[in-house]
Design an enzyme around this catalytic site. Structure first.
Site, short mmCIF file in Angstrom:
data_model
loop_
_atom_site.label_atom_id
_atom_site.label_comp_id
_atom_site.label_asym_id
_atom_site.label_seq_id
_atom_site.Cartn_x
_atom_site.Cartn_y
_atom_site.Cartn_z
N HIS A 175 -11.60 6.03 2.21
CA HIS A 175 -11.83 7.26 2.73
C HIS A 175 -11.54 8.40 1.96
O HIS A 175 -10.63 8.40 0.67
CB HIS A 175 -10.57 7.52 3.82
CG HIS A 175 -9.29 6.66 3.21
ND1 HIS A 175 -8.07 7.84 2.73
CD2 HIS A 175 -8.50 5.52 3.08
CE1 HIS A 175 -7.24 6.96 2.33
NE2 HIS A 175 -7.47 5.70 2.68
N ASP B 21 -3.27 7.59 -3.09
CA ASP B 21 -3.23 6.17 -2.36
C ASP B 21 -3.62 5.00 -3.11
O ASP B 21 -4.84 4.95 -3.45
CB ASP B 21 -4.26 6.44 -1.37
CG ASP B 21 -3.92 5.42 -0.03
OD1 ASP B 21 -3.10 4.36 -0.17
OD2 ASP B 21 -4.66 5.55 0.97
N GLU C 27 -10.94 1.02 -1.08
CA GLU C 27 -9.88 0.02 -0.92
C GLU C 27 -10.70 -1.21 -0.19
O GLU C 27 -10.91 -1.33 0.90
CB GLU C 27 -8.93 0.59 0.03
CG GLU C 27 -9.15 1.17 1.28
CD GLU C 27 -7.90 1.65 2.05
OE1 GLU C 27 -6.85 0.73 2.13
OE2 GLU C 27 -8.13 2.63 2.76
N GLU D 141 -6.54 -1.10 -4.11
CA GLU D 141 -7.27 0.37 -3.91
C GLU D 141 -6.72 1.13 -4.89
O GLU D 141 -5.60 0.95 -5.48
CB GLU D 141 -6.43 0.76 -2.49
CG GLU D 141 -6.84 1.98 -2.29
CD GLU D 141 -5.92 2.49 -0.85
OE1 GLU D 141 -6.54 3.52 -0.13
OE2 GLU D 141 -4.82 1.91 -0.45
N ASP E 54 0.78 -1.16 -0.16
CA ASP E 54 -0.02 0.20 -0.04
C ASP E 54 0.91 1.15 0.22
O ASP E 54 1.82 1.68 1.08
CB ASP E 54 -0.98 -0.02 1.39
CG ASP E 54 -2.16 0.95 1.25
OD1 ASP E 54 -2.11 2.05 0.38
OD2 ASP E 54 -2.92 0.92 2.01
N HIS F 298 -7.52 11.05 5.66
CA HIS F 298 -8.54 10.44 6.14
C HIS F 298 -9.77 11.49 6.32
O HIS F 298 -9.81 11.96 7.38
CB HIS F 298 -8.44 9.51 7.36
CG HIS F 298 -7.67 8.29 7.16
ND1 HIS F 298 -6.30 8.05 7.15
CD2 HIS F 298 -8.00 7.02 6.54
CE1 HIS F 298 -5.95 7.03 6.91
NE2 HIS F 298 -6.86 6.23 6.28
#
Length: 293
Positions: free
Chosen positions: A157, A98, A190, A278, A87, A165
């Protein structure tokens, strides 16, 4: 947040870079390879490109779902049969991409495909006017129809400048309502699929921290920690990044003082396996643009 051309370009640049480096780093996950070397090599790829890490590279094995990274002096190696979540977060001027994938060193192909298919199905539903709960329902259905469980207490998020977040929270299970999806939102979806309980808990080990308040530090070790944390502007950092000795003392004192927030390794039940996929996306008037694909 108002999305002007400069911000849009930063998100797209961060996404393209994150996509490239995630796949290069994942290519280093091989049986017998050092986890520490893989992590540090991948993190260096980001800085060599003139960008910055949004958080320490997460490398979580088997039943661990998230928040693991290499320890200082880590002697662990990847082993046959491991299921490895990689990740990566990249930021350019605070604008974040992300993205994550799962590397299978065993025979977990259907489980890996479950999270990947759930991500693709969720992305296909995104448009203004649906709800976060609608996305979660698609994730849950896609994973369960393959015979696995979604991890109910982990979510996607929202992303904002120097903020990993924020709203909206994107569940991995069906729920009534949730945030209404609006044009211009930036968020990460994700999905996590598991052979275990479908709920994660916290391990005792902590490798990742985030500064959440500003207070003076007395201990030399705590001052060294803050020298690493302050330039991050609230983005997470690894204890591996803090030089010198007695780092644990400094970290513990700052957690007790409410200056740092710890992120324990998150895991399902022992013996289970968790996969993750993700992407980061920007909601458009008719759907979405995936910045990390």
């Amino acid at each position: 947040m108002i999305m002007d051309d400069e911000i849009y370009d930063a998100y797209r640049e961060a996404g393209a870079l994150a996509r490239k480096i995630l796949h290069q780093g994942a290519g280093l996950v091989k049986e017998g390879a050092s986890i520490l070397e893989m992590v540090e090599t991948t993190e260096k790829m980001v800085t060599d490109e003139g960008a910055f890490l949004a958080f320490p590279l997460n490398v979580s094995l088997n039943e661990a779902a998230a928040h693991d990274t290499a320890m200082p002096g880590d002697e662990r190696t990847f082993a046959r049969g491991d299921l490895v979540k990689v990740d990566l977060g990249v930021q350019i001027d605070g604008y974040i991409a992300d993205t994550a994938l799962t590397v299978d060193l065993g025979d977990h192909g259907p489980l890996v495909e479950a999270s990947r298919a759930a991500l693709d199905a969720a992305i296909a539903t995104v448009r203004p006017g649906i709800t976060a709960g609608d996305i979660g329902a698609v994730v849950q259905a896609t994973i369960e129809e393959r015979g696995y469980k979604p991890v109910a207490n982990l979510t996607g998020h929202g992303l904002d400048r120097y903020d990993l977040h924020t709203r909206p929270s994107i569940p991995n299970v069906a729920m009534n309502g949730g945030a209404a999806i609006e044009e211009g939102m930036i968020f990460a979806i994700e999905p996590f699929a598991t052979t275990g309980s479908g709920r994660i808990g916290e391990a005792t080990r902590v490798e990742i921290y985030q500064q959440i308040s500003a207070r003076p530090a007395r201990l030399p070790s705590a001052k060294r920690v803050l020298e690493v944390a302050r330039p991050r502007r609230g983005l997470p950092f690894s204890r591996r990044w803090v030089p010198g000795d007695k780092v644990e003392i400094g970290l513990s004192s700052l957690v007790r003082a409410g200056v740092l927030h710890p992120f324990p390794v998150l895991h399902d039940v022992p013996g289970s396996f968790v996969s993750q996929a993700e992407h980061t996306l920007i909601v458009t008037d008719g759907g979405c643009e995936v910045t990390t694909r």
